[in-house]
Write an enzyme that holds these catalytic residues in place. Structure first.
Site, PDB file in Angstrom:
ATOM      1  N   THR A 133       0.815  -1.210   0.000  1.00  0.00           N
ATOM      2  CA  THR A 133       0.000   0.000   0.000  1.00  0.00           C
ATOM      3  C   THR A 133       0.850   1.262   0.000  1.00  0.00           C
ATOM      4  OG1 THR A 133      -1.448   1.295   1.458  1.00  0.00           O
ATOM      5  CG2 THR A 133      -0.111  -0.361   2.517  1.00  0.00           C
ATOM      6  N   ASP A 134       0.275   2.357  -0.450  1.00  0.00           N
ATOM      7  CA  ASP A 134       0.984   3.648  -0.386  1.00  0.00           C
ATOM      8  C   ASP A 134       1.057   4.180   1.050  1.00  0.00           C
ATOM      9  OD1 ASP A 134      -1.701   4.330  -0.040  1.00  0.00           O
ATOM     10  OD2 ASP A 134      -1.734   5.884  -1.580  1.00  0.00           O
ATOM     11  N   GLU A 135       0.286   3.560   1.956  1.00  0.00           N
ATOM     12  CA  GLU A 135       0.272   4.069   3.338  1.00  0.00           C
ATOM     13  C   GLU A 135       1.619   3.873   4.032  1.00  0.00           C
ATOM     14  OE1 GLU A 135      -3.250   3.544   5.657  1.00  0.00           O
ATOM     15  OE2 GLU A 135      -4.467   3.161   3.898  1.00  0.00           O
ATOM     16  N   TYR A 159      -1.523  -0.456  11.024  1.00  0.00           N
ATOM     17  CA  TYR A 159      -1.680  -1.148   9.737  1.00  0.00           C
ATOM     18  C   TYR A 159      -0.528  -0.799   8.800  1.00  0.00           C
ATOM     19  CZ  TYR A 159      -3.167  -1.635   4.849  1.00  0.00           C
ATOM     20  OH  TYR A 159      -3.201  -1.921   3.507  1.00  0.00           O
ATOM     21  N   LYS A 163       2.526  -3.197   7.232  1.00  0.00           N
ATOM     22  CA  LYS A 163       2.765  -3.387   5.802  1.00  0.00           C
ATOM     23  C   LYS A 163       4.183  -2.934   5.438  1.00  0.00           C
ATOM     24  CE  LYS A 163       0.295  -4.639   2.979  1.00  0.00           C
ATOM     25  NZ  LYS A 163      -0.054  -6.004   2.481  1.00  0.00           N
TER      26      LYS A 163
HETATM   27  P1  NAD Z   1      -9.365  -7.533   2.482  1.00  0.00           P
HETATM   28  O1  NAD Z   1      -9.332  -7.233   3.941  1.00  0.00           O
HETATM   29  O2  NAD Z   1     -10.616  -7.280   1.709  1.00  0.00           O
HETATM   30  O3  NAD Z   1      -8.970  -9.071   2.231  1.00  0.00           O
HETATM   31  C1  NAD Z   1      -7.947  -9.714   2.923  1.00  0.00           C
HETATM   32  C2  NAD Z   1      -8.129 -11.212   2.722  1.00  0.00           C
HETATM   33  O4  NAD Z   1      -7.036 -11.893   3.382  1.00  0.00           O
HETATM   34  C3  NAD Z   1      -9.421 -11.774   3.331  1.00  0.00           C
HETATM   35  O5  NAD Z   1     -10.082 -12.577   2.386  1.00  0.00           O
HETATM   36  C4  NAD Z   1      -8.945 -12.597   4.518  1.00  0.00           C
HETATM   37  O6  NAD Z   1      -9.779 -13.719   4.788  1.00  0.00           O
HETATM   38  C5  NAD Z   1      -7.550 -13.020   4.056  1.00  0.00           C
HETATM   39  N1  NAD Z   1      -6.652 -13.335   5.173  1.00  0.00           N
HETATM   40  C6  NAD Z   1      -6.409 -12.573   6.281  1.00  0.00           C
HETATM   41  N2  NAD Z   1      -5.540 -13.196   7.084  1.00  0.00           N
HETATM   42  C7  NAD Z   1      -5.180 -14.345   6.470  1.00  0.00           C
HETATM   43  C8  NAD Z   1      -4.288 -15.398   6.802  1.00  0.00           C
HETATM   44  N3  NAD Z   1      -3.583 -15.396   7.941  1.00  0.00           N
HETATM   45  N4  NAD Z   1      -4.161 -16.442   5.938  1.00  0.00           N
HETATM   46  C9  NAD Z   1      -4.875 -16.468   4.793  1.00  0.00           C
HETATM   47  N5  NAD Z   1      -5.745 -15.498   4.434  1.00  0.00           N
HETATM   48  C10 NAD Z   1      -5.896 -14.454   5.258  1.00  0.00           C
HETATM   49  O7  NAD Z   1      -8.132  -6.727   1.857  1.00  0.00           O
HETATM   50  P2  NAD Z   1      -8.011  -5.983   0.437  1.00  0.00           P
HETATM   51  O8  NAD Z   1      -8.576  -4.628   0.559  1.00  0.00           O
HETATM   52  O9  NAD Z   1      -8.494  -6.884  -0.634  1.00  0.00           O
HETATM   53  O10 NAD Z   1      -6.427  -5.824   0.349  1.00  0.00           O
HETATM   54  C11 NAD Z   1      -5.628  -6.879  -0.175  1.00  0.00           C
HETATM   55  C12 NAD Z   1      -4.169  -6.480  -0.109  1.00  0.00           C
HETATM   56  O11 NAD Z   1      -3.939  -5.284  -0.840  1.00  0.00           O
HETATM   57  C13 NAD Z   1      -3.686  -6.209   1.321  1.00  0.00           C
HETATM   58  O12 NAD Z   1      -2.386  -6.743   1.463  1.00  0.00           O
HETATM   59  C14 NAD Z   1      -3.661  -4.691   1.411  1.00  0.00           C
HETATM   60  O13 NAD Z   1      -2.658  -4.258   2.306  1.00  0.00           O
HETATM   61  C15 NAD Z   1      -3.328  -4.312  -0.018  1.00  0.00           C
HETATM   62  N6  NAD Z   1      -3.851  -3.000  -0.459  1.00  0.00           N
HETATM   63  C16 NAD Z   1      -5.166  -2.692  -0.298  1.00  0.00           C
HETATM   64  C17 NAD Z   1      -5.648  -1.461  -0.759  1.00  0.00           C
HETATM   65  C18 NAD Z   1      -7.109  -1.092  -0.651  1.00  0.00           C
HETATM   66  O14 NAD Z   1      -7.467   0.051  -0.969  1.00  0.00           O
HETATM   67  N7  NAD Z   1      -8.000  -1.993  -0.267  1.00  0.00           N
HETATM   68  C19 NAD Z   1      -4.773  -0.542  -1.354  1.00  0.00           C
HETATM   69  C20 NAD Z   1      -3.429  -0.905  -1.481  1.00  0.00           C
HETATM   70  C21 NAD Z   1      -2.981  -2.137  -1.051  1.00  0.00           C
END
Ligand code: NAD
Length: 356
Positions: A133-135, A159, A163
């Site tokens: 993430t950009d965070e 968080y 990351k």
């Molecule tokens: P989300 O919270 O919707 O999904 C996370 C998934 O990971 C869930 O399905 C959960 O069941 C699974 N999970 C959690 N712990 C686990 C474990 N120990 N073993 C197996 N599975 C596990 O998250 P998201 O918004 O889809 O984000 C996905 C990734 O992208 C993350 O790494 C996040 O940091 C990154 N990201 C998200 C955004 C955003 O805007 N949502 C932006 C940039 C980066």
């Protein structure tokens, strides 16, 4: 490619799985533990496809991860599994350390053991793609500054710190042990199948249900928004063509302050689903006490991925938001059961309930 996607039942991971399966990937192996944020309903359109499989497993189970990689003869790992909600990380950081940091190390160990067993050609082709993430870069002032791949890490929330730690660990496994890794750092995503504790789906669903639309502080915090399908196209390019050892910033140059996003949602709903007596959904906006340590502004410079991998977003913010509002209007079957589960523990969720 035979790709292992961790977190494939989450918001972005499920979009990755749907896209890879539709695009004809040889095998898409979704490893997801199904926490509160994981939802197999998001994968209904692909669950019976021959090139897709889901394993309910924890990335922290190193032996289990290695077994899956061997059995499925994986060519690449796309690592998305994480605890992802900033508010939850403020209320309870421990699980963020456990999943995002320790879990990533366990997965790296499994990937390294698996990679070491591969024949030379397969070792060269193998990729471990860390989705971040950009965070991790902290926050920006309200000026024209942007995050590049060279921006120093300065995470603010638990968080973001977890990351950032995982980003460093992934690079260490490349530098120290030679694991071929690529990383990407993306701005805020939005789109269909987004868990309704996050700002955009929360605002849409609350408005549909005539509930208050909570906005933190004065609503002036700026985020750089990207439609999830554009993110997935970028991720596919990074895993297939990204240079090992490199990281790529992903964003659409679409900065909006939070209150402007919520107002836009209200205006879209006013057009599609007018309220009684000519009232606007904007009347439902309710400013609530700010999140502790709330970052002011994020903005991504995506020049590197545009230049090196030829990526460009296809959806503008307004078009993407309009499609997203339509999706939530048409897909109550997906979000109503989640709302009824009364998931708990998020500040915005709690405040929204108190306001309701
Ligand atoms: P989300 O919270 O919707 O999904 C996370 C998934 O990971 C869930 O399905 C959960 O069941 C699974 N999970 C959690 N712990 C686990 C474990 N120990 N073993 C197996 N599975 C596990 O998250 P998201 O918004 O889809 O984000 C996905 C990734 O992208 C993350 O790494 C996040 O940091 C990154 N990201 C998200 C955004 C955003 O805007 N949502 C932006 C940039 C980066």
């Amino acid at each position: 490619m035979r790709i292992l996607v961790t977190g494939g039942a989450g918001f972005i991971g499920s979009a990755v799985c749907r896209q890879l399966v539709a695009g004809g990937a040889a095998r898409v192996v979704n490893v997801d533990k199904l926490t509160y944020a994981g939802n197999l309903d998001s994968l209904r359109t692909i669950e019976r496809q021959a090139n897709y499989v889901h394993y309910r497993a924890d990335i922290g189970n190193e032996r289990g991860m290695l077994e899956i990689m061997r059995r499925e003869k994986i060519d690449a790992v796309m690592h998305l599994a994480a605890e992802s909600h900033v508010d939850r990380s403020i209320d309870g950081p421990d699980i963020f350390i456990e999943t995002n940091i320790v879990g990533t190390v366990r997965l790296l160990n499994a990937a390294l053991a698996y990679w070491s067993e591969l024949a030379i050609g397969a070792r060269e082709r193998f990729r471990f793609h860390h989705v971040s993430t950009d965070e991790v870069f902290g926050d920006l002032p309200f000026d024209g500054s942007v995050f590049t791949e060279e921006t120093a890490y300065a995470p603010s929330s638990p968080y973001a710190a977890s990351k950032a730690a995982s980003d460093h660990l992934v690079r260490a496994w490349a530098h120290t042990y030679g694991l071929p890794v690529v990383s990407s750092n993306c701005s805020n995503n939005f789109g269909p199948y987004h868990f309704p504790e996050k700002l955009i789906p929360l605002a849409i669903i609350n408005a549909i249900e005539e509930k208050p639309l909570p906005v933190y502080g004065t609503g002036m915090n700026v985020r750089d928004w990207l439609h999830v399908e554009d993110h997935v196209r970028a991720l596919e390019l990074v895993v297939r063509q990204g240079r090992p050892g490199e990281s790529y910033n992903i964003g659409a140059r679409a900065e909006r302050c939070n209150v402007a996003v919520v107002e836009r949602i209200c205006d879209l709903l006013d057009g599609r689903r007018p309220r009684e007596l000519g009232r606007s959904y904007r009347d439902l906006i309710a400013f609530v006490p700010d999140r502790p340590g709330h970052d002011r502004r994020y903005a991504i410079d995506p020049s590197k991925i545009e230049r090196e991998l030829g990526w460009k977003p296809r959806l503008g913010f307004d078009e993407g938001l309009s499609m997203t509002v339509d999706w939530y209007l048409a897909n109550r079957w997906w979000w109503e059961p989640i709302r009824h589960r009364r998931y708990s523990g998020t500040r915005l969720g709690e405040r929204q309930r108190r306001l309701a």
